[in-house]
Scaffold this motif. Sequence first.
Motif, PDB file in Angstrom:
ATOM      1  N   ILE A 250     -31.144   5.755   7.831  1.00  0.00           N
ATOM      2  CA  ILE A 250     -31.956   5.392   8.893  1.00  0.00           C
ATOM      3  C   ILE A 250     -33.213   5.645   8.498  1.00  0.00           C
ATOM      4  N   LYS A 251     -33.513   6.594   7.759  1.00  0.00           N
ATOM      5  CA  LYS A 251     -34.773   6.809   6.887  1.00  0.00           C
ATOM      6  C   LYS A 251     -35.414   5.651   6.118  1.00  0.00           C
ATOM      7  N   ASN A 252     -34.429   5.191   5.329  1.00  0.00           N
ATOM      8  CA  ASN A 252     -34.319   3.915   4.353  1.00  0.00           C
ATOM      9  C   ASN A 252     -35.175   2.907   5.195  1.00  0.00           C
ATOM     10  N   ILE A 253     -34.207   2.478   6.364  1.00  0.00           N
ATOM     11  CA  ILE A 253     -34.436   1.457   7.022  1.00  0.00           C
ATOM     12  C   ILE A 253     -35.778   1.617   7.798  1.00  0.00           C
ATOM     13  N   ARG A 254     -36.453   2.516   8.461  1.00  0.00           N
ATOM     14  CA  ARG A 254     -37.771   3.024   9.006  1.00  0.00           C
ATOM     15  C   ARG A 254     -38.631   2.628   7.910  1.00  0.00           C
ATOM     16  N   ASN A 255     -38.559   3.107   6.653  1.00  0.00           N
ATOM     17  CA  ASN A 255     -39.377   2.937   5.640  1.00  0.00           C
ATOM     18  C   ASN A 255     -39.328   1.501   5.278  1.00  0.00           C
ATOM     19  N   THR A 256     -38.647   0.982   5.237  1.00  0.00           N
ATOM     20  CA  THR A 256     -38.522  -0.815   4.644  1.00  0.00           C
ATOM     21  C   THR A 256     -39.316  -1.247   5.779  1.00  0.00           C
ATOM     22  N   LEU A 257     -38.979  -0.876   7.211  1.00  0.00           N
ATOM     23  CA  LEU A 257     -39.665  -1.659   8.087  1.00  0.00           C
ATOM     24  C   LEU A 257     -41.163  -1.387   8.051  1.00  0.00           C
ATOM     25  N   MET A 258     -41.503  -0.166   7.771  1.00  0.00           N
ATOM     26  CA  MET A 258     -42.893   0.485   7.788  1.00  0.00           C
ATOM     27  C   MET A 258     -43.596  -0.466   6.936  1.00  0.00           C
ATOM     28  N   ILE A 259     -43.037  -0.619   5.427  1.00  0.00           N
ATOM     29  CA  ILE A 259     -43.692  -1.031   4.457  1.00  0.00           C
ATOM     30  C   ILE A 259     -43.789  -2.641   4.584  1.00  0.00           C
ATOM     31  N   THR A 260     -43.023  -3.221   5.188  1.00  0.00           N
ATOM     32  CA  THR A 260     -42.709  -4.725   5.760  1.00  0.00           C
ATOM     33  C   THR A 260     -44.025  -5.003   6.523  1.00  0.00           C
ATOM     34  N   ILE A 261     -44.134  -4.143   7.554  1.00  0.00           N
ATOM     35  CA  ILE A 261     -45.410  -4.199   8.703  1.00  0.00           C
ATOM     36  C   ILE A 261     -46.598  -4.253   7.790  1.00  0.00           C
ATOM     37  N   CYS A 262     -46.749  -3.079   7.023  1.00  0.00           N
ATOM     38  CA  CYS A 262     -47.878  -2.916   6.203  1.00  0.00           C
ATOM     39  C   CYS A 262     -48.169  -4.241   5.599  1.00  0.00           C
ATOM     40  N   TYR A 263     -47.332  -4.712   4.633  1.00  0.00           N
ATOM     41  CA  TYR A 263     -47.592  -5.872   3.935  1.00  0.00           C
ATOM     42  C   TYR A 263     -47.686  -6.884   4.655  1.00  0.00           C
ATOM     43  N   LEU A 264     -47.273  -7.131   5.776  1.00  0.00           N
ATOM     44  CA  LEU A 264     -47.487  -8.413   6.915  1.00  0.00           C
ATOM     45  C   LEU A 264     -48.916  -8.239   7.229  1.00  0.00           C
ATOM     46  N   THR A 265     -49.249  -7.137   7.697  1.00  0.00           N
ATOM     47  CA  THR A 265     -50.609  -6.837   8.211  1.00  0.00           C
ATOM     48  C   THR A 265     -51.852  -7.009   6.769  1.00  0.00           C
ATOM     49  N   ALA A 266     -51.410  -6.467   5.917  1.00  0.00           N
ATOM     50  CA  ALA A 266     -52.371  -6.726   4.621  1.00  0.00           C
ATOM     51  C   ALA A 266     -52.424  -8.242   4.318  1.00  0.00           C
ATOM     52  N   LEU A 267     -51.300  -8.945   4.401  1.00  0.00           N
ATOM     53  CA  LEU A 267     -51.431 -10.440   4.095  1.00  0.00           C
ATOM     54  C   LEU A 267     -52.312 -11.140   5.483  1.00  0.00           C
ATOM     55  N   LEU A 268     -52.169 -10.619   6.448  1.00  0.00           N
ATOM     56  CA  LEU A 268     -52.831 -11.155   7.581  1.00  0.00           C
ATOM     57  C   LEU A 268     -54.342 -11.026   7.358  1.00  0.00           C
ATOM     58  N   PHE A 269     -54.716  -9.853   7.106  1.00  0.00           N
ATOM     59  CA  PHE A 269     -56.277  -9.441   6.869  1.00  0.00           C
ATOM     60  C   PHE A 269     -56.761 -10.154   5.658  1.00  0.00           C
ATOM     61  N   ILE A 270     -56.110 -10.161   4.673  1.00  0.00           N
ATOM     62  CA  ILE A 270     -56.688 -11.048   3.490  1.00  0.00           C
ATOM     63  C   ILE A 270     -56.566 -12.280   3.761  1.00  0.00           C
ATOM     64  N   TYR A 271     -55.699 -13.132   4.292  1.00  0.00           N
ATOM     65  CA  TYR A 271     -55.852 -14.270   4.820  1.00  0.00           C
ATOM     66  C   TYR A 271     -56.993 -14.498   5.662  1.00  0.00           C
TER      67      TYR A 271
END
Length: 151
Positions: free
Chosen positions: A4-25
Motif C-alpha cells: 500500500i505504501k508503494n502504491i501511494r508513493n507511486t501515485l504521489m510521484i506520478t501526480i507530481c510529475y504530471l503537475t510538473a509537466l503541466l506547469f512546464i508546458y
Amino acid sequence: MNQIKNIRNTLMITICYLTALLFIYAATSKGLDYENFIIQLGQSPLLSAFARWVSVTVPLAEIALALGLFIPRLRFVSLLGSFTLMVMFTAYIYIILNYSAFVPCSCGGVLEKMTWNQHLIFNLLFVVLIGIAIIFVPIQNTKTITNKNQS
C-alpha cells in the motif's frame, strides 16, 4: 502494508510529475507567445491592472514549483504551492465564468482548445490530484523539512 505504501508513493510521484509537466508546458507556452499572453492579461477584467506583474511572476512560479516537485526535500512545499496556484487559477476561471461580462482567453497551446467550462473541470481535477499527492507525501519528508527549519 508495504505494498500500500508503494502504491501511494507511486501515485504521489506520478501526480507530481504530471503537475510538473503541466506547469512546464504552461510556462513555456506563455513564454513562447509572451506578447499575446500579456495582451490577453491586459484584457482581463480582474487582472488588467496587474498584467505586467502577473505575466512575469506566474510563469516563474510555475517553473519553480515544477522543479521543486522533482526534489524530494522540496516536494511537500512545492505540492502546497502547486495546490495554491491551481486553486487560484480555478477560482479565477469560476469568477470569470460567473461574474464577468467579458471572458478573455489567456491560455496557450492545447489548453486554448478547451472551453472555459472544460478548463474549469480540468483545473478542478488537478486540484483534487494535488490534494491526494499532499496526503500521500511520506511523513519523514515533512518532518525533515520541519526539523531543519527549527534548527
